[in-house]
Design a protein around this motif. Sequence first.
Motif, PDB file in Angstrom:
ATOM      1  N   VAL A  92       0.834  -1.204   0.000  1.00 41.71           N
ATOM      2  CA  VAL A  92       0.000   0.000   0.000  1.00 41.71           C
ATOM      3  C   VAL A  92       0.869   1.255   0.000  1.00 41.71           C
ATOM      4  O   VAL A  92       0.611   2.218  -0.733  1.00 41.71           O
ATOM      5  N   GLU A  93       1.930   1.243   0.803  1.00 37.81           N
ATOM      6  CA  GLU A  93       2.812   2.402   0.892  1.00 37.81           C
ATOM      7  C   GLU A  93       3.534   2.656  -0.434  1.00 37.81           C
ATOM      8  O   GLU A  93       3.680   3.805  -0.863  1.00 37.81           O
ATOM      9  N   ALA A  96       1.073   4.096  -2.928  1.00 36.96           N
ATOM     10  CA  ALA A  96       0.804   5.502  -2.636  1.00 36.96           C
ATOM     11  C   ALA A  96       1.965   6.379  -3.098  1.00 36.96           C
ATOM     12  O   ALA A  96       1.767   7.452  -3.670  1.00 36.96           O
ATOM     13  N   SER A 290      -5.729  10.661  -4.948  1.00 32.05           N
ATOM     14  CA  SER A 290      -6.241   9.672  -3.997  1.00 32.05           C
ATOM     15  C   SER A 290      -5.720   8.290  -4.348  1.00 32.05           C
ATOM     16  O   SER A 290      -5.315   8.026  -5.493  1.00 32.05           O
ATOM     17  N   LEU A 291      -5.756   7.399  -3.360  1.00 29.92           N
ATOM     18  CA  LEU A 291      -5.277   6.033  -3.583  1.00 29.92           C
ATOM     19  C   LEU A 291      -6.146   5.317  -4.605  1.00 29.92           C
ATOM     20  O   LEU A 291      -5.632   4.652  -5.515  1.00 29.92           O
ATOM     21  N   GLN A 311     -10.777   2.119   1.174  1.00 23.63           N
ATOM     22  CA  GLN A 311      -9.790   3.190   1.306  1.00 23.63           C
ATOM     23  C   GLN A 311     -10.062   4.332   0.319  1.00 23.63           C
ATOM     24  O   GLN A 311      -9.163   5.079  -0.042  1.00 23.63           O
ATOM     25  N   ARG A 312     -11.329   4.488  -0.067  1.00 25.55           N
ATOM     26  CA  ARG A 312     -11.652   5.510  -1.072  1.00 25.55           C
ATOM     27  C   ARG A 312     -11.403   6.928  -0.563  1.00 25.55           C
ATOM     28  O   ARG A 312     -11.257   7.853  -1.356  1.00 25.55           O
ATOM     29  N   LEU A 314      -8.757   7.802   1.243  1.00 26.62           N
ATOM     30  CA  LEU A 314      -7.337   8.001   1.506  1.00 26.62           C
ATOM     31  C   LEU A 314      -6.726   8.913   0.444  1.00 26.62           C
ATOM     32  O   LEU A 314      -6.706   8.591  -0.744  1.00 26.62           O
ATOM     33  N   LEU A 315      -6.226  10.057   0.891  1.00 31.46           N
ATOM     34  CA  LEU A 315      -5.626  11.037  -0.016  1.00 31.46           C
ATOM     35  C   LEU A 315      -4.122  10.830  -0.097  1.00 31.46           C
ATOM     36  O   LEU A 315      -3.464  10.528   0.910  1.00 31.46           O
ATOM     37  N   LEU A 316      -3.574  11.016  -1.281  1.00 32.08           N
ATOM     38  CA  LEU A 316      -2.131  10.961  -1.466  1.00 32.08           C
ATOM     39  C   LEU A 316      -1.499  12.345  -1.313  1.00 32.08           C
ATOM     40  O   LEU A 316      -0.335  12.469  -0.968  1.00 32.08           O
TER      41      LEU A 316
END
Length: 410
Positions: A92-93, A96, A290-291, A311-312, A314-316
Amino acid sequence: MEREGRAVGAASGELVTIGEFARLSRLSAKALRRYDELGLLRPALVDPVNGYRYYDPAQAEEARLVAWLRRIGMPLSRIGRVVALDAGAAAVEIRAYWARVEAETAARRDLAMYLVDHLSAEGRAMARIPGSTGSTGNAGSAGSAGSAGSAGAGPLAIRCAALTDTGVVRTANQDAAFAGPRLLAVADGFGEGGAEASAAAIEALKPSAWGSGGGAPSAADLLNALEDTADSASRAVREAVASCAAPDGSGTTLTAMLWAGSRLGLVHIGDSRAYLLRGGELFRITHDHSLVQSMIDDGSLSREEAASHPQRALLLKALVGEARSAQVAVASRPDVRLQEVLAGDRYLLCSDGLSAVVDEADLRAAVVAADGPEEAVRRLVGLAREAGGPDNVACAVADVVVEEQEQEQE
């Protein structure tokens, strides 16, 4: 080598020398020593007498991961966090990080293409000036706002309106919106200081947006002003949430358009959006940071799946309260660019409280049907509430008009 062998045998028969581990991991001994110094990959054992490094063969996979992350350009500080995670969290990291790289590359590409068009048009214009030594050619659009829109029609202006709503579910409103003769903006705050962050981000834009009224800036000057404006908004958000218990957990998205002399400058970060209605078609002109958007981009997620992804949100990239190194601060800067405008264009800016619950077909229908910006924002907020209103809503709408028409309506 005999002393190394005795040391390995004394500690553990499974450890290997740095030379053998270099062959296992396909890295140089120099690179392994560097990773040790940086704390990215510690040896399993360092001989206290001679300082020789020994590694567990099982560390080879971790060593290769560090090398791969270095190859894609990940900063050393971030690599240290990634290698400490389990496989799923590390994936995930990395996703991102790469989504952020692609977003920044896309923003630089857009700016590069704008500069190519702008400078090419300037070269063609120079070629038509008597005595110019430039090459000849047909004049074309420079991609700058106003050149096509105002030709033969007089100066352009905007008529606009903005509206926010708490929604049906939330009890507090952290969204903010603004519409004025020189500025159109929406911001979606989050965290303890979300309301303060969104308000501060928009307030920071106003001095630049209103300007001195001393004439239209050049395209280059406007781009520089947009960069300065983006930096001002970032500082304003940090100051606004500094007193929060966890400043790094508070922040805001920001999507804004600044009007200056028949040009629109776009400032964008996060997952609020800007749309353009032109010729009856609605176009999204911003890209979500966003992710889930990054997963849509790489084909691992469909747009339908994104709507319900856990995770909708989750902002990058966003404007946040945390203090950052210069390198990270630059990487997290909002996208800025110039937008071509034509008389008759209608622009919509909105937070995800609208775009996440109302599909684009319904957005288009509402924007097309509205007689003016005031009616448009009322219709859009109504659509969000009819869809359940699970989040705050902010929207702003602007019509590009010939300035004489605007004066007649006033």
